[in-house]
Design a protein around this motif. Structure first.
Motif, PDB file in Angstrom:
ATOM      1  N   ILE A   1      11.708   4.151   5.206  1.00 12.49           N
ATOM      2  CA  ILE A   1      11.101   2.933   5.734  1.00 12.49           C
ATOM      3  C   ILE A   1      10.470   2.089   4.639  1.00 12.49           C
ATOM      4  N   VAL A   2       9.956   2.697   3.595  1.00  9.74           N
ATOM      5  CA  VAL A   2       9.343   1.924   2.513  1.00  9.74           C
ATOM      6  C   VAL A   2      10.382   1.058   1.822  1.00  9.74           C
ATOM      7  N   ALA A   3      11.509   1.666   1.464  1.00  4.60           N
ATOM      8  CA  ALA A   3      12.585   0.916   0.813  1.00  4.60           C
ATOM      9  C   ALA A   3      13.172  -0.122   1.764  1.00  4.60           C
ATOM     10  N   LEU A   4      13.315   0.248   3.032  1.00  5.06           N
ATOM     11  CA  LEU A   4      13.906  -0.666   4.010  1.00  5.06           C
ATOM     12  C   LEU A   4      13.008  -1.871   4.251  1.00  5.06           C
TER      13      LEU A   4
ATOM     14  N   SER B   1       0.814  -1.221   0.000  1.00  7.40           N
ATOM     15  CA  SER B   1       0.000   0.000   0.000  1.00  7.40           C
ATOM     16  C   SER B   1       0.845   1.267   0.000  1.00  7.40           C
ATOM     17  N   THR B   2       2.093   1.167   0.429  1.00  8.47           N
ATOM     18  CA  THR B   2       2.960   2.349   0.499  1.00  8.47           C
ATOM     19  C   THR B   2       4.102   2.308  -0.511  1.00  8.47           C
ATOM     20  N   ALA B   3       4.218   1.208  -1.271  1.00  5.40           N
ATOM     21  CA  ALA B   3       5.349   1.042  -2.187  1.00  5.40           C
ATOM     22  C   ALA B   3       5.319   2.064  -3.313  1.00  5.40           C
ATOM     23  N   LYS B   4       6.480   2.389  -3.806  1.00  2.33           N
ATOM     24  CA  LYS B   4       6.574   3.298  -4.941  1.00  2.33           C
ATOM     25  C   LYS B   4       5.957   2.648  -6.165  1.00  2.33           C
ATOM     26  N   GLY B   5       5.209   3.447  -6.912  1.00  2.14           N
ATOM     27  CA  GLY B   5       4.551   2.916  -8.100  1.00  2.14           C
ATOM     28  C   GLY B   5       4.528   3.953  -9.202  1.00  2.14           C
ATOM     29  N   GLY B   6       3.563   3.812 -10.097  1.00  2.00           N
ATOM     30  CA  GLY B   6       3.467   4.733 -11.217  1.00  2.00           C
ATOM     31  C   GLY B   6       2.865   6.076 -10.864  1.00  2.00           C
ATOM     32  N   ASP B   7       2.252   6.165  -9.669  1.00  2.89           N
ATOM     33  CA  ASP B   7       1.639   7.436  -9.268  1.00  2.89           C
ATOM     34  C   ASP B   7       2.649   8.310  -8.508  1.00  2.89           C
TER      35      ASP B   7
ATOM     36  N   ALA C   1       2.009   9.399   9.074  1.00  4.30           N
ATOM     37  CA  ALA C   1       1.264   8.355   9.781  1.00  4.30           C
ATOM     38  C   ALA C   1       1.462   6.997   9.129  1.00  4.30           C
ATOM     39  N   ALA C   2       1.407   6.951   7.789  1.00  2.00           N
ATOM     40  CA  ALA C   2       1.596   5.686   7.072  1.00  2.00           C
ATOM     41  C   ALA C   2       3.012   5.164   7.264  1.00  2.00           C
ATOM     42  N   ALA C   3       3.988   6.059   7.287  1.00  2.87           N
ATOM     43  CA  ALA C   3       5.376   5.657   7.505  1.00  2.87           C
ATOM     44  C   ALA C   3       5.550   5.073   8.904  1.00  2.87           C
ATOM     45  N   PHE C   4       4.912   5.697   9.889  1.00  2.00           N
ATOM     46  CA  PHE C   4       4.981   5.161  11.256  1.00  2.00           C
ATOM     47  C   PHE C   4       4.373   3.762  11.312  1.00  2.00           C
ATOM     48  N   ASP C   5       3.213   3.590  10.698  1.00  2.00           N
ATOM     49  CA  ASP C   5       2.541   2.289  10.744  1.00  2.00           C
ATOM     50  C   ASP C   5       3.398   1.202  10.119  1.00  2.00           C
ATOM     51  N   LEU C   6       4.000   1.489   9.001  1.00  4.23           N
ATOM     52  CA  LEU C   6       4.838   0.496   8.333  1.00  4.23           C
ATOM     53  C   LEU C   6       6.049   0.161   9.201  1.00  4.23           C
ATOM     54  N   ALA C   7       6.658   1.172   9.797  1.00  2.00           N
ATOM     55  CA  ALA C   7       7.809   0.928  10.673  1.00  2.00           C
ATOM     56  C   ALA C   7       7.399   0.127  11.901  1.00  2.00           C
ATOM     57  N   ASP C   8       6.244   0.454  12.471  1.00  2.00           N
ATOM     58  CA  ASP C   8       5.789  -0.209  13.688  1.00  2.00           C
ATOM     59  C   ASP C   8       5.482  -1.685  13.430  1.00  2.00           C
ATOM     60  N   VAL C   9       4.789  -1.974  12.347  1.00  4.80           N
ATOM     61  CA  VAL C   9       4.461  -3.363  12.035  1.00  4.80           C
ATOM     62  C   VAL C   9       5.723  -4.127  11.639  1.00  4.80           C
ATOM     63  N   THR C  10       6.621  -3.493  10.899  1.00  4.44           N
ATOM     64  CA  THR C  10       7.884  -4.139  10.546  1.00  4.44           C
ATOM     65  C   THR C  10       8.674  -4.480  11.800  1.00  4.44           C
ATOM     66  N   ARG C  11       8.734  -3.526  12.730  1.00  6.83           N
ATOM     67  CA  ARG C  11       9.407  -3.757  14.008  1.00  6.83           C
ATOM     68  C   ARG C  11       8.808  -4.959  14.730  1.00  6.83           C
ATOM     69  N   GLN C  12       7.475  -5.064  14.749  1.00  8.66           N
ATOM     70  CA  GLN C  12       6.821  -6.165  15.451  1.00  8.66           C
ATOM     71  C   GLN C  12       7.064  -7.493  14.750  1.00  8.66           C
ATOM     72  N   VAL C  13       7.052  -7.489  13.426  1.00  9.88           N
ATOM     73  CA  VAL C  13       7.323  -8.719  12.668  1.00  9.88           C
ATOM     74  C   VAL C  13       8.733  -9.226  12.969  1.00  9.88           C
ATOM     75  N   LEU C  14       9.699  -8.315  13.033  1.00  9.97           N
ATOM     76  CA  LEU C  14      11.076  -8.712  13.349  1.00  9.97           C
ATOM     77  C   LEU C  14      11.180  -9.214  14.788  1.00  9.97           C
ATOM     78  N   SER C  15      10.470  -8.573  15.709  1.00 10.22           N
ATOM     79  CA  SER C  15      10.478  -9.017  17.103  1.00 10.22           C
ATOM     80  C   SER C  15       9.905 -10.422  17.237  1.00 10.22           C
ATOM     81  N   ASP C  16       8.800 -10.668  16.546  1.00 13.12           N
ATOM     82  CA  ASP C  16       8.187 -11.994  16.593  1.00 13.12           C
ATOM     83  C   ASP C  16       9.108 -13.046  15.984  1.00 13.12           C
ATOM     84  N   LEU C  17       9.780 -12.684  14.899  1.00 10.27           N
ATOM     85  CA  LEU C  17      10.729 -13.612  14.282  1.00 10.27           C
ATOM     86  C   LEU C  17      11.864 -13.922  15.255  1.00 10.27           C
ATOM     87  N   PHE C  18      12.370 -12.914  15.930  1.00  5.14           N
ATOM     88  CA  PHE C  18      13.436 -13.109  16.912  1.00  5.14           C
ATOM     89  C   PHE C  18      13.005 -14.133  17.961  1.00  5.14           C
TER      90      PHE C  18
END
Length: 883
Positions: free
Chosen positions: A835-838, A638-644, A651-668
């Motif tokens: 955060i999108v690229a990361l 939903s946040t990836a670079k595209g043709g638009d 807010a969207a950047a925070f959400d992506l970072a927060d969920v990414t952080r949680q996914v990495l924590s769960d993986l750990f």
């Protein structure tokens, strides 16, 4: 006597033509000498018990004699020593609230856009009438009219319009002025009108002032007060600058600067100092801090009142410096029990016995000084037995409980006849086994009906107002009370929520209980899980349960921002629906946020989910990891670079970072469980929890690789959170140091800032309770701890010897203490990185491993409740069925 004496001998001092140097006159010098001699003889200066001089009050003998005076004489003595410094409180009118609301609109949307908003305040006709707001198309073309019963109501109207018409996010993550559509959408002929469900919208926990707001300056407070008003908050807890008042009051009763400063904790720990849990630790407080906090509090109160809020100010709870017992040997004193395992120098705070006249005298002087310094709105906060059982665990007569509460309230009322006591009801949950019906009635009966407001502090999990072990109506239910969501302990980073509860329970409770007069947020820390807080704040304007799915879809759209395409919005909605139905709809015994394993002190058995000092924040997830992974994939798309031309909103950047952080924590956590399984089968261990079956790791070499992979995950998580301004250790430390007027003070404040979020005490008494997944903290504190653990684990694996937990703990404590005392390196205080690229690179690098492990669940056995708070087991059954 000094000012009057100086003016008597030198009336022209400092004026032109004043007669030259007054102090060179022999007559004057002789008079000064005689005056000083008289003071020495009469004992005006006296040595305190530590040998320091006290120039604030009378002699120790005089203070001892004062302890034998009647209450009225006590009060006269305190009044005579008063400061005489008065704060002029503004008179609030509809016009002044309208002006304050208009200024808020301008801050929120910008000067030019604000010209399109019309603001009107229409006061309520009666005290018991509900608050309301309405939104209509304005009188001029393209304008919007915001009308309400107060500045808070108008601000709430603005928030509603921005959310549901402009699709603009207004949470903590969206800076002012907000990114607005070019033209304001029309509301339509019918307009919008909402009435409040309850009288009060309450906000804050005593702990929030430490875990989040310890270092805030005016700019951050201004933004928060705007958020409060837009969220319908009209009853904010306002404790900043309390110690300035306390210092002045204690000095009135003869205590020296030395004794007062020895009593104060450091700035980071004032929340628990105020609740009489600890003293002295990480203190003292500097003159610049005390004066700076006073000035800040006056700004806070001026703004809150201007918008029509009723700030809750502090009152005297009974805690006093040790030296007061020497000054008043005829008075009675008690002592709190040990809290948090702190040593004798920092715990077991002395209290004036509530039966002693001195209690009322100090309490009255305290409220009077609060009023002189900050004004008053007649509601006062006071917590007497927070996580400390009355009588330090012995038998407690019921009349003692009544006397205690009566003393607190009567001291308030002696200074302010209109006083109302607001108290946190945490003790009635945390120690429910003690606070049974007789004890509750005895304590609450000490305060007249209508003169107390009880915060049911943890209603989202443990609704004390209708405890199942008490007969209905319960003692709490028979008083005025407020429904609250606590949610976060320590301001941790983990994702968690009970949307299925907060979306309906307040409305149902209001139908069931006529004494419920408010809805509130009593979190210990903010700037995390914003969706949960935005929904909770909005409930004050709903009379029927909120449709969670409809609400979360609106949330998803405005988080992405007004430039998001329909396809992006669809992906965002799908992601947030998954999160709302899993992560944000906890139905297990879990009571707080998921604690990341990265943040805890390493242990071989860390997979068990139990964390010392953090019962309310387990590592165990209450959701399926695979569900969050699926949502993460959709947020990336939903946040990836595209043709638009879309770029993610803050807010969207925070959400992506927060969920990414949680996914990495769960993986750990999942990968560490694999490592633990191997360790348990290859070296003798005495771990807690249950044994794990032999897993994927079959050799020491594979175990070595896993250790390195776990270390790399911490480094990657650090890069993720470094992209967000709300997740930076550098900002926390810089904000703390900014309060110091010199390098020495700044270093002391940095120690406070570091210790609170790590060791929380000299020897880790409450270690990791307030842990954060912040950039800098992950790589400079948590990573070295895990690296030390892995190094010691390698040795044990190499020679097949037991892991020496005791030796490791001792070595680890040294590392932690050294870190808390450092003042370097300097950590970035500004976010950096994309955060999108990361997130996309993380998916490419770790995607296969995440997919491979996301369905692994070692918790496929029945789990007991984790909470070990005294008496909380009495209430554990109430979690059942709250789905």
């Amino acid at each position: 006597p000094f000012p009057s004496f100086a003016m008597a001998v030198a009336p022209n001092r400092g004026k032109k033509g004043g007669g030259g140097a007054w102090y060179t006159s022999p007559l004057i010098i002789f008079a000064v000498i005689l005056f000083i001699a008289w003071m020495v003889v009469s004992g005006m200066f006296f040595a305190d018990s530590s040998g320091s001089k006290n120039t604030r009050g009378g002699t120790q003998d005089a203070m001892t004699r004062s302890s034998q005076l009647a209450p009225q004489q006590f009060e006269e003595h305190a009044e005579a020593a008063g400061s005489g410094h008065h704060f002029v409180q503004d008179v609030i009118t509809p016009d002044s609230m309208r002006q304050a609301a208009a200024e808020l609109v301008e801050r929120a949307v910008g000067t030019e856009m604000a010209k399109n908003f019309e603001v009107d305040v229409v006061p309520k006709l009666g005290e018991h009438d509900p608050e309301w707001f309405e939104i209509r198309d304005g009188r001029s073309r393209g304008a919007i009219l915001l009308r309400g019963t107060s500045g808070v109501s108008v601000a709430s109207a603005l928030n509603w319009y921005l959310r549901y018409y402009c699709k603009v996010d207004t949470s903590w993550m969206s800076p002012f002025p907000l990114e607005m559509p070019q033209a304001l959408p029309e509301v339509g002929a019918s307009g919008v009108k909402r009435t409040s469900l309850v009288k009060w919208g309450y906000y804050e926990n005593v702990c929030t002032f430490s875990y989040t707001q310890a270092w805030w300056g005016w700019n951050r407070w201004e933004r928060e007060i705007d958020w409060m008003a837009m969220s319908g908050i009209n009853l904010p807890l306002s404790l900043t600058g309390q110690e300035y008042v306390m210092e002045r009051v204690f000095s009135q009763f003869g205590l020296s600067d030395t004794h007062i400063q020895e009593y104060f904790t450091g700035p980071a720990f004032l929340a628990w100092f105020r609740m009489i849990n600890i003293r002295h630790w990480a203190g003292p407080l500097t003159r610049s801090w005390l004066d700076g906090q006073r000035d800040l509090q006056r700004k806070i109160l001026k703004r809150e009142r201007s918008l029509g809020m009723t700030p809750v100010l502090p009152a005297f709870a009974g805690g006093v410096p040790e030296a007061l017992a020497h000054l008043y040997p005829q008075s009675q004193f008690t002592r709190h029990g040990n809290w948090g395992g702190f040593d004798r120098d920092n715990c077991c705070v002395m209290q004036v016995a509530p039966t002693d006249p001195l209690f009322k005298s100090i309490g009255k002087a305290f409220v009077e000084e609060v009023t002189r310094t900050y004004g008053t709105d007649h509601i006062y906060s006071c917590d007497t037995f927070n996580e400390n059982r009355p009588g330090a665990g012995g038998q407690v007569p019921l009349d003692f409980l009544t006397t205690s509460s009566r003393a607190v309230f009567s001291s308030m009322q002696a200074a302010d006849p209109k006083a109302i006591w607001l108290m946190q009801g945490w003790l009635f949950m945390n120690d429910a086994r003690f606070w049974q019906e007789p004890q509750l009635n005895a304590y609450l009966d000490g305060v007249p009906q209508g003169k107390m407001i009880i915060l049911d502090l943890f209603t989202d999990v443990f609704p004390v107002w209708k405890r199942r072990d008490l007969a209905r109506p319960t003692p709490i239910e028979q008083r005025t009370w407020i429904w609250n969501m606590l949610h976060s302990f320590g301001g941790n980073s983990g994702m968690y929520g009970r949307m299925q509860v907060i979306s309906r329970d307040p409305m149902e409770a209001k139908k069931e209980s006529k004494t419920m007069q408010g809805i509130g947020i009593t979190t210990e820390g903010i700037e995390q899980n914003p969706a949960v807080y935005e929904m909770m704040a909005e409930t004050r304007w709903h009379h029927k349960p909120i449709d969670t799915h409809a609400w979360i879809k609106d949330w998803a759209e405005r988080r992405l921002g007004p430039l998001a395409s329909e396809d992006r919005v669809r992906l965002g909605e799908e992601a947030w629906l998954l999160i709302a139905d899993s992560v944000y709809s906890c139905t297990t015994h879990q009571m707080g946020q998921v604690k990341s394993m990265m943040e805890i002190r390493p242990r071989v058995d860390a997979y068990s989910g139990y964390i010392p000092n953090s019962d309310f924040m387990p590592i165990r997830r209450h959701y399926k990891d695979s569900t969050l992974v699926q949502a993460w994939h959709q947020l990336i798309e939903s946040t990836a670079k595209g043709g638009d031309t879309y770029r993610p909103s803050p807010a969207a950047a925070f959400d992506l970072a927060d969920v990414t952080r949680q996914v990495l924590s769960d993986l750990f956590a999942r990968l560490f469980a694999r490592l633990s399984a191997f360790v348990q089968h290859h070296i003798p261990t005495r771990g807690q929890g249950f044994n794990l079956p032999q897993g994927k790791i079959t050799s020491v070499e594979e175990a070595e690789k896993m250790m390195k992979r776990l270390e790399s995950l911490i480094e990657v998580a650090d890069k993720v959170v470094a992209t967000q301004g709300h997740m930076l250790l550098g900002k926390w430390i810089d904000d703390a140091r900014r309060w110091g007027k010199n390098e020495e003070e700044a270093d002391h404040l940095e120690f406070n800032a570091r210790n609170l979020i790590t060791l929380w005490g000299p020897n880790g008494e409450i270690a990791d309770y307030a842990s954060k997944q912040w950039a800098g903290l992950l790589t400079d504190y948590y990573l070295p701890r895990w690296s030390l653990f892995f190094e010691r684990l390698r040795r044990s694996l190499a020679d097949q010897s037991p892991f020496d937990e005791r030796a490791f703990r001792k070595e680890l404590l040294g590392l932690e203490q050294d870190w808390s005392r450092k003042t370097s390196p300097k950590f970035p205080s500004k976010p950096h990185g994309d955060i999108v690229a990361l997130a996309k690179r993380i998916k490419e690098t770790y995607g296969e491993l995440i997919d491979e492990t996301q369905h692994e669940d070692i918790y496929n056995v029945p789990l007991p409740p984790l909470v070990r708070a005294p008496g909380a087991d009495v209430l554990a059954e109430q979690l059942e069925g709250r789905q």
